[in-house]
Design a protein around this motif. Sequence first.
Motif, mmCIF file in Angstrom:
data_model
loop_
_atom_site.group_PDB
_atom_site.id
_atom_site.type_symbol
_atom_site.label_atom_id
_atom_site.label_comp_id
_atom_site.label_asym_id
_atom_site.label_seq_id
_atom_site.Cartn_x
_atom_site.Cartn_y
_atom_site.Cartn_z
ATOM 1 N N GLY A 195 0.786 -1.224 0.000
ATOM 2 C CA GLY A 195 0.000 0.000 0.000
ATOM 3 C C GLY A 195 0.822 1.280 0.000
ATOM 4 N N VAL A 196 2.132 1.198 -0.278
ATOM 5 C CA VAL A 196 2.995 2.374 -0.294
ATOM 6 C C VAL A 196 3.491 2.591 -1.716
ATOM 7 C CG1 VAL A 196 5.064 3.444 0.650
ATOM 8 C CG2 VAL A 196 3.751 1.861 2.052
ATOM 9 N N LEU A 197 3.047 3.665 -2.360
ATOM 10 C CA LEU A 197 3.474 3.972 -3.722
ATOM 11 C C LEU A 197 4.610 4.979 -3.668
ATOM 12 C CD1 LEU A 197 -0.004 4.284 -5.443
ATOM 13 C CD2 LEU A 197 1.550 2.341 -5.468
ATOM 14 N N VAL A 198 5.816 4.542 -4.039
ATOM 15 C CA VAL A 198 6.989 5.416 -4.035
ATOM 16 C C VAL A 198 7.803 5.180 -5.298
ATOM 17 C CG1 VAL A 198 7.231 5.615 -1.542
ATOM 18 C CG2 VAL A 198 8.314 3.738 -2.709
ATOM 19 N N HIS A 199 8.591 6.169 -5.668
ATOM 20 C CA HIS A 199 9.505 6.055 -6.792
ATOM 21 C C HIS A 199 10.766 5.354 -6.309
ATOM 22 C CE1 HIS A 199 12.270 7.385 -9.978
ATOM 23 N NE2 HIS A 199 11.169 7.465 -10.710
ATOM 24 N N ARG A 200 11.449 4.692 -7.232
ATOM 25 C CA ARG A 200 12.634 3.940 -6.829
ATOM 26 C C ARG A 200 13.745 4.846 -6.342
ATOM 27 N NH1 ARG A 200 15.575 1.854 -12.211
ATOM 28 N NH2 ARG A 200 15.518 3.811 -13.304
ATOM 29 N N ALA A 201 13.789 6.095 -6.797
ATOM 30 C CA ALA A 201 14.790 7.030 -6.289
ATOM 31 C C ALA A 201 14.558 7.292 -4.801
ATOM 32 C CB ALA A 201 14.750 8.335 -7.072
ATOM 33 N N THR A 202 13.302 7.338 -4.388
ATOM 34 C CA THR A 202 12.968 7.524 -2.979
ATOM 35 C C THR A 202 13.455 6.340 -2.160
ATOM 36 O OG1 THR A 202 11.015 8.771 -3.634
ATOM 37 C CG2 THR A 202 11.077 7.965 -1.362
ATOM 38 N N VAL A 203 13.264 5.138 -2.694
ATOM 39 C CA VAL A 203 13.736 3.934 -2.006
ATOM 40 C C VAL A 203 15.258 3.954 -1.918
ATOM 41 C CG1 VAL A 203 13.798 1.412 -2.051
ATOM 42 C CG2 VAL A 203 11.728 2.612 -2.710
ATOM 43 N N GLY A 204 15.927 4.358 -3.001
ATOM 44 C CA GLY A 204 17.388 4.429 -2.993
ATOM 45 C C GLY A 204 17.911 5.411 -1.967
ATOM 46 N N ARG A 205 17.292 6.589 -1.859
ATOM 47 C CA ARG A 205 17.707 7.568 -0.851
ATOM 48 C C ARG A 205 17.449 7.046 0.554
ATOM 49 N NH1 ARG A 205 15.392 11.121 -4.634
ATOM 50 N NH2 ARG A 205 13.448 11.142 -3.469
ATOM 51 N N PHE A 206 16.339 6.331 0.717
ATOM 52 C CA PHE A 206 16.034 5.775 2.032
ATOM 53 C C PHE A 206 17.073 4.729 2.428
ATOM 54 C CE2 PHE A 206 13.785 2.873 4.927
ATOM 55 C CZ PHE A 206 13.390 3.786 5.894
ATOM 56 N N LEU A 207 17.489 3.898 1.472
ATOM 57 C CA LEU A 207 18.517 2.896 1.757
ATOM 58 C C LEU A 207 19.841 3.561 2.106
ATOM 59 C CD1 LEU A 207 17.711 0.265 -0.998
ATOM 60 C CD2 LEU A 207 17.287 0.073 1.451
ATOM 61 N N ASN A 208 20.146 4.684 1.470
ATOM 62 C CA ASN A 208 21.360 5.421 1.832
ATOM 63 C C ASN A 208 21.271 5.945 3.252
ATOM 64 O OD1 ASN A 208 22.894 5.109 -0.495
ATOM 65 N ND2 ASN A 208 21.904 6.837 -1.511
ATOM 66 N N ARG A 209 20.076 6.420 3.664
ATOM 67 C CA ARG A 209 19.901 6.897 5.041
ATOM 68 C C ARG A 209 20.019 5.767 6.046
ATOM 69 N NH1 ARG A 209 15.686 10.198 2.953
ATOM 70 N NH2 ARG A 209 14.136 8.792 3.801
ATOM 71 N N LEU A 210 19.705 4.534 5.613
ATOM 72 C CA LEU A 210 19.849 3.383 6.512
ATOM 73 C C LEU A 210 21.302 2.967 6.674
ATOM 74 C CD1 LEU A 210 16.880 1.034 5.499
ATOM 75 C CD2 LEU A 210 17.095 2.447 7.540
ATOM 76 N N GLY A 211 22.214 3.605 5.929
ATOM 77 C CA GLY A 211 23.621 3.281 6.055
ATOM 78 C C GLY A 211 24.110 2.314 5.002
ATOM 79 N N LEU A 212 23.339 2.124 3.951
ATOM 80 C CA LEU A 212 23.764 1.242 2.879
ATOM 81 C C LEU A 212 24.577 2.050 1.880
ATOM 82 C CD1 LEU A 212 20.399 -0.626 2.441
ATOM 83 C CD2 LEU A 212 22.431 -1.446 3.584
ATOM 84 N N SER A 213 25.736 1.524 1.501
ATOM 85 C CA SER A 213 26.603 2.264 0.595
ATOM 86 C C SER A 213 26.281 1.920 -0.849
ATOM 87 C CB SER A 213 28.066 1.952 0.895
ATOM 88 O OG SER A 213 28.313 0.578 0.678
ATOM 89 N N ASN A 214 26.644 2.806 -1.743
ATOM 90 C CA ASN A 214 26.379 2.652 -3.163
ATOM 91 C C ASN A 214 27.649 2.129 -3.832
ATOM 92 O OD1 ASN A 214 25.688 2.944 -5.807
ATOM 93 N ND2 ASN A 214 25.107 5.076 -5.655
ATOM 94 N N LYS A 215 27.601 0.922 -4.385
ATOM 95 C CA LYS A 215 28.763 0.323 -5.032
ATOM 96 C C LYS A 215 28.415 0.036 -6.480
ATOM 97 C CE LYS A 215 29.573 -1.892 -0.694
ATOM 98 N NZ LYS A 215 29.340 -3.118 0.011
ATOM 99 N N LYS A 216 29.190 0.582 -7.402
ATOM 100 C CA LYS A 216 28.904 0.396 -8.815
ATOM 101 C C LYS A 216 29.571 -0.878 -9.312
ATOM 102 C CE LYS A 216 28.435 5.247 -9.725
ATOM 103 N NZ LYS A 216 28.962 6.410 -10.383
ATOM 104 N N ALA A 217 28.843 -1.613 -10.120
ATOM 105 C CA ALA A 217 29.379 -2.808 -10.770
ATOM 106 C C ALA A 217 29.101 -2.685 -12.258
ATOM 107 C CB ALA A 217 28.726 -4.067 -10.209
ATOM 108 N N SER A 218 29.931 -3.280 -13.086
ATOM 109 C CA SER A 218 29.771 -3.102 -14.530
ATOM 110 C C SER A 218 28.593 -3.915 -15.043
ATOM 111 C CB SER A 218 31.034 -3.534 -15.251
ATOM 112 O OG SER A 218 31.278 -4.901 -15.029
ATOM 113 N N GLY A 219 27.985 -3.409 -16.118
ATOM 114 C CA GLY A 219 26.884 -4.101 -16.768
ATOM 115 C C GLY A 219 27.412 -5.020 -17.852
ATOM 116 N N GLN A 220 26.526 -5.670 -18.552
ATOM 117 C CA GLN A 220 26.929 -6.583 -19.610
ATOM 118 C C GLN A 220 26.989 -5.836 -20.928
ATOM 119 O OE1 GLN A 220 24.136 -9.724 -19.507
ATOM 120 N NE2 GLN A 220 24.697 -10.374 -17.452
#
Length: 160
Positions: free
Chosen positions: A94-119
């Motif tokens: 029942g919570v409609l949010v954009h994925r950018a909002t989820v990403g910012r929330f995960l950053n606030r939880l202390g999750l770091s952003n690690k880039k990995a290469s695509g195919q």
Amino acid sequence: MGKPHPIELRVRVVAFVEEGNSHREAARHFRVSPRFINNMMILHRTSGSLAPARQGHAPSGGKLAAHGKWIAERVADNGEVTLDELCVELAGRGVLVHRATVGRFLNRLGLSNKKASGQANSCGRRSHRRVSYGLSDAGASSIKPWHSWSLSMKHRPIPS
């Protein structure tokens, strides 16, 4: 956002108008807009106070604050969950949010952003970029959301 006018100016403006001067005269005298004078008089009539309203967002933490524990557990259980998958699961709750909002929330939880290469695609270019989120501690689980606009729903080609 700009700063509110000082309370002393607000008090002087209201007193000037209550002495019998017009709103436009007060605006010229204090070198402010007539709209400010009107707003101060309305504020004074309705609340009796001239204190400025609080600016900015509410300190509640947003839509995802109530679901923080569930999101953290979901990421810990399955480190390969994407932001889009989390958005779909949150929509089921029942919570409609954009994925950018989820990403910012995960950053606030202390999750770091690690880039990995695509195919690589047939042209030898990277078709997408994966970004993983993981706890700052070593050995912690991570999630890998897609950050390519071409994978979002509104940019996908319509199947014929």
